[in-house]
Each structure stands twice: as structure tokens, then as C-alpha cells.
Design a protein around this motif. Structure first.
Motif, mmCIF file in Angstrom:
data_model
loop_
_atom_site.group_PDB
_atom_site.id
_atom_site.type_symbol
_atom_site.label_atom_id
_atom_site.label_comp_id
_atom_site.label_asym_id
_atom_site.label_seq_id
_atom_site.Cartn_x
_atom_site.Cartn_y
_atom_site.Cartn_z
ATOM 1 N N SER A 47 -4.868 4.340 -3.498
ATOM 2 C CA SER A 47 -5.236 3.104 -2.786
ATOM 3 C C SER A 47 -4.040 2.162 -2.668
ATOM 4 N N ILE A 48 -3.192 2.117 -3.712
ATOM 5 C CA ILE A 48 -1.991 1.271 -3.660
ATOM 6 C C ILE A 48 -1.059 1.755 -2.546
ATOM 7 N N SER A 49 -0.918 3.065 -2.400
ATOM 8 C CA SER A 49 -0.062 3.605 -1.346
ATOM 9 C C SER A 49 -0.637 3.320 0.031
ATOM 10 N N MET A 50 -1.951 3.412 0.164
ATOM 11 C CA MET A 50 -2.572 3.108 1.463
ATOM 12 C C MET A 50 -2.363 1.647 1.847
ATOM 13 N N THR A 51 -2.556 0.740 0.886
ATOM 14 C CA THR A 51 -2.357 -0.682 1.179
ATOM 15 C C THR A 51 -0.886 -0.966 1.448
ATOM 16 N N GLU A 92 -1.827 -10.264 2.751
ATOM 17 C CA GLU A 92 -2.686 -9.975 1.596
ATOM 18 C C GLU A 92 -3.735 -8.949 2.012
ATOM 19 N N ILE A 93 -3.703 -7.791 1.365
ATOM 20 C CA ILE A 93 -4.577 -6.674 1.726
ATOM 21 C C ILE A 93 -5.449 -6.309 0.527
ATOM 22 N N SER A 94 -6.745 -6.139 0.748
ATOM 23 C CA SER A 94 -7.634 -5.702 -0.320
ATOM 24 C C SER A 94 -7.533 -4.193 -0.503
ATOM 25 N N GLN A 144 -11.614 -8.325 -4.786
ATOM 26 C CA GLN A 144 -10.972 -9.362 -3.998
ATOM 27 C C GLN A 144 -9.650 -8.824 -3.457
ATOM 28 N N THR A 145 -8.878 -9.712 -2.809
ATOM 29 C CA THR A 145 -7.578 -9.327 -2.271
ATOM 30 C C THR A 145 -6.702 -8.793 -3.387
ATOM 31 N N SER A 146 -5.961 -7.751 -3.129
ATOM 32 C CA SER A 146 -5.149 -7.114 -4.164
ATOM 33 C C SER A 146 -4.156 -8.103 -4.737
#
Length: 481
Positions: free
Chosen positions: A141-145, A163-165, A478-480
Motif C-alpha cells: 500500500s505504501i508503494s501504491m500511494t 496527502e494520500i490515504s 485517515q490520510t497517511s
């Protein structure tokens, strides 16, 4: 670690059996002649070890500094090599050439230690596999964001904070894993392991290249001899983060669980243990050089600000397209690696359930589902469908509640390193070689085991402290952060 993509393919190389006696075609256990060499074993190990753990090494080096960082990397490589040689000696029970083969890590523990220790080993192994599933969901998920943020920064000329969740991406990754987890046996999609291995080398090499280019751009090596400065963090935080770094490095070197399986592909003579020791030396040297380069150049590029995940800590904004390729490679790799790690756990639960409820249609009956295009019908099992889906949902929910990559990597490294890489190999070797209690060799092995236990406890404490600290400011869903 790759991750252990070799482990599920290896059994295919030696799975066919035949009656004893035809020595030209079959080995002493009646299986087809094994053909593995020091080169194939080295390739399996390198593929298994070099995985997502490499991305946290720059951060780990930053916590420890230019003296302790490379030193700890070297010490972990030495301990891994030494204990792997001890474990290799336990592949056969008794004589190293003619003794009974142990095909898996658990079988080796059963043959040499038996009893309650087998149950302890199984519990640690399967808990570790569950933890890896959580860690891989977070990393994916971190790589996708990161891909989304990279493109957002590029489109807005770095004016938008972007800012991306991470929550929607965790759900998307979970949905993919629900689909892949319905494949009954990972051997049926061995191509996914090959793709995963290629992807791990791709993103690791890109991370190294970007680190080198950053150093070349600035013209200087950043960082200090003692690691992250007091002021950037408090004295207490520095201690905890140094301990956490030990766990991250331990995670990067973790591959003991598949060593026996790799050894089971080797031909003899010479004895499998001799070949395995040579392969282990070669692969650990190659891996350590690669790790030193990634960790040290990442630290040299960013100093105290070295990101927790070299590619997704957003230290590199440009070239954004190369960053995107690396992060996409991570996601593709983790899709396959998740299944490589979880399939043994799936198989264990399903076999156990079938043994307890042998007459249950829900657990044992399979339904043929026709597939278009001339493919064989898919065999649907209701228990497999429900249990594996619930498993993926649970790991996804835990990931959303605790999406801290470095902390989770540190916990996994600390939790698995001492028992699986040190304790069981040492104890099995003592039994295998009949080393007398309180002899100098026995005392030396116990000192090694206790020292690694202390390191693992420190690493676990640091990682749990990191989780507590991060949870104070994190808001789930929430937002990452």
C-alpha cells in the motif's frame, strides 16, 4: 526475506518417487535423481534473501552510523552464514552421506529435538508467516500511494502536499490476494515466483542506482560516525531506534526456513551439506555486498533524513517515472511473495481441519466450476474459500490499524531471527554431532545463542516502542501519516 519464492517451487524438482534400487535414475530415498548444484542453490538463496527488507537498510544504517551500521551488517551476515552451516549439517540424520533425509525445517526439528520443541517451532513459524502477510500488505500500500504522490508532485510542480490515504490501496491489495489465495497449490502458478524474483532485483537495483546518483549530485557523503544526531531525535528515541534497526537488519537476512528445502534439491556426492555450505558462503557474500551498497549509499545520500523505506519515503522526486517503475515492481513482487509465504499456512490449517472433520462436506468436498477457453474446471472448496478469504481480510484490517513499515519489519526480524536462525540450528547441531555438555564447543555455541537472544530482545523492544510512538499520532483510516 524475496522473497522465499524458491520454497514452493523446490518441491517440484524432487516430487516424483519410485521404488528403491534404480540408482542411475533415483536417489537413495526412491526419488528422482536430484540435479541441484552449488550455483542453483546460491541462486535460490539470493532470490530468497533479497526482498523488501533491503529497502529499510538505509534507515537502519542511519540509526547506527558509519561505524556500527556496516559492522552490524557484517556481524549478521557472519552469524547467518555460520548457523546456516550448522543447519545444513542437520539435513540428514546420522551419517552425512547415507542418513535419513529431512525434507523440511520442521522435519529436521522433529528428527533431532522432537517433542514440545516441534510445537514451539511450528507456532513461531506460522505466527511469523502471518506477520509477514501483514508487513507485505503495508509495504504494497505504501508503494501504491508513493506512485500516486509521485505523479501528483510532478503534475503540481511540487505545490500540492499530495496527502494520500493508504486505506483504499490496502483494500485493493487485499482484494487481489483474496483472488490469488483461492488457487489451491502455489506450484500451479510457479511463474509468479519467477516474476517476483525479477521484480525484487529490479526495485533493489533502482534504489541503489538512485542512492549513487544522489551522492554524485551532491558530491559528498552525508551522515556521521555515530548515527542520527541528538536533536533530530531525543536520547531515548535514539536508543529505541538503534534497537529497531537491529530488527530491520535481521529481517533482511532471514531465510533459514527454506534452507533445508533448498538443500533437498542438491545432488550427491559430494555430500549435500558440503555443497550447501559452499552455496551459503557464496550467496551470503553476494547479498552482504549488495546490502552494504544499498544501506551505505542510501545513508550517504540522505544522512539523518534517510527514509524508512528507501523508495517510498519520498526522498526521490525525480526521475519520477523511474520511481514509479520501482514502486510498481515492489507491488508486483509482493503480490507473489504474499502467496509464497501464506500457502504453507493455508495448507497447514486445511490439512488439520480435514483430519479433525474427515466426514464434513464443507471442509472436504470439491465442486467443479467450468472455465472458458478449454481450461480444466476449477475445483471449488467451500472451506478454502471462506477460511482464506477471512485470513486475507484479517491481515488487511490489522495493516490498516498499524501501517508502520519499519516497526513491523523490526518486529518480524526480532521475532524470527533468534529461534529460527540461531536457537534451533544450534540445538539440532549439538544433538546431531553429540557435542558433550559443558565442553568448550558446547559453551561457545550457547554463548552465541544467548548473545543473539539478547539482540533479538533489544530489537523487539525497540520495534514495539516505535509502534507505541507512532500510534500516539496516527489516526486509523485517515490520510497517511
Amino acid at each position: 526475506m524475496s522473497e522465499k519464492s524458491a520454497s514452493n517451487n523446490l518441491s517440484m524438482e524432487v516430487s516424483m518417487t519410485a521404488p528403491q534400487g534404480s540408482s542411475k535414475c533415483f536417489d537413495d530415498d526412491g526419488r528422482l535423481k536430484r540435479t541441484g548444484t552449488v550455483w542453483t542453490a546460491s541462486a535460490h538463496i539470493i532470490t530468497a534473501v533479497i526482498g523488501s527488507g533491503v529497502l529499510s537498510l538505509a534507515w537502519a544504517t542511519a540509526q547506527l552510523g558509519w561505524i556500527a551500521g556496516p559492522t552490524v551488517l557484517f556481524l549478521f551476515s557472519f552469524v547467518t552464514y555460520y548457523t546456516s552451516c550448522l543447519l545444513a549439517a542437520c539435513y540428514r540424520s546420522g551419517d552425512s552421506l547415507t542418513g535419513k533425509r529431512n525434507y523440511t525445517y520442521m522435519e529436521a526439528v522433529q528428527a533431532n529435538l522432537g517433542g514440545f520443541q516441534v510445537k514451539i517451532c511450528g507456532a513461531i513459524q506460522y505466527m511469523n508467516l502471518f506477520g509477514v502477510a501483514v508487513g507485505y500488505t503495508i509495504a504494497a500500500s505504501i508503494s501504491m500511494t508513493a506512485v500516486k504522490r509521485s505523479n501528483c508532485f510532478h503534475d503540481s510542480d511540487a505545490k500540492d502536499p499530495c496527502e494520500i490515504s493508504s486505506t483504499p490501496y490496502m483494500i485493493a491489495f487485499g482484494a487481489m490476494e483474496i483472488l490469488f489465495s483461492q488457487i489451491p497449490d502455489f506450484d500451479q502458478i510457479s511463474w509468479l515466483s519467477i516474476v517476483a524474483a525479477i521484480m525484487s532485483f529490479t526495485y533493489s537495483s533502482i534504489g541503489l542506482a538512485l542512492g549513487i546518483s544522489k551522492v554524485a549530485e551532491t558530491g559528498k557523503f552525508r551522515g556521521s560516525l555515530t548515527g542520527i544526531s541528538i536533536g533530530t531525535v531525543t536520547q531515548t528515541q535514539k536508543i529505541w531506534r538503534s534497537f529497531q534497526a537491529l530488527g530491520a537488519i535481521a529481517f533482511a537476512y532471514s531465510y533459514s526456513l527454506i534452507l533445508i528445502e533448498i538443500q533437498n534439491t542438491l545432488k550427491s556426492p559430494p555430500s549435500e551439506s558440503k555443497t550447501m555450505k559452499r552455496a551459503t558462503l557464496l550467496s551470503v557474500v553476494v547479498t552482504t555486498i549488495f546490502y552494504m551498497l544499498c544501506g551505505c549509499f542510501g545513508y550517504a545520500a540522505f544522512g539523518d533524513l534517510a527514509p524508512g523505506n528507501l523508495l517510498t519515503g519520498f526522498g526521490f522526486y525525480n526521475p519520477f517515472w523511474l520511481l514509479d517503475i520501482a514502486n510498481i515492481a515492489i507491488v508486483v513482487h509482493l503480490v507473489g511473495a504474499y502467496q509464497v509465504y501464506c500457502q504453507p499456512l493455508f495448507a497447514f490449517v486445511e490439512k488439520h481441519a480435514a483430519r479433525i472433520f474427515p466426514n464434513s462436506d464443507f471442509i472436504n468436498k470439491e465442486f467443479d466450476i467450468p472455465l472458458p477457453g478449454g481450461f480444466k474446471p476449477y475445483k471449488l472448496n467451500l472451506f478454502r474459500l471462506v477460511w482464506r478469504t477471512l485470513f486475507v481480510i484479517l491481515t488487511t484490517i490489522i495493516s490498516m490499524l498499524m501501517p508502520f513499515f519499519n516497526d513491523v519489519v523490526g518486529i518480524l526480524g526480532a521475532f524470527g531471527f533468534w529461534p529460527l536462525t540461531v536457537y534451533f540450528p544450534v540445538e539440532m547441531y549439538i544433538v546431531q554431532k553429540k557435542i558433550p555438555k559443558w565442553s568448550s564447543r558446547w559453551i561457545s555455541l550457547q554463548i552465541l545463542s544467548v548473545a543473539c537472544l539478547i539482540i533479538s530482545i533489544c530489537a523487539a523492544a525497540g520495534s514495539f516502542a516505535g509502534v507505541v510512538t507512532d500510534l500516539k499520532v496516527y489516526r486509523p483510516f485517515q490520510t497517511s501519516y
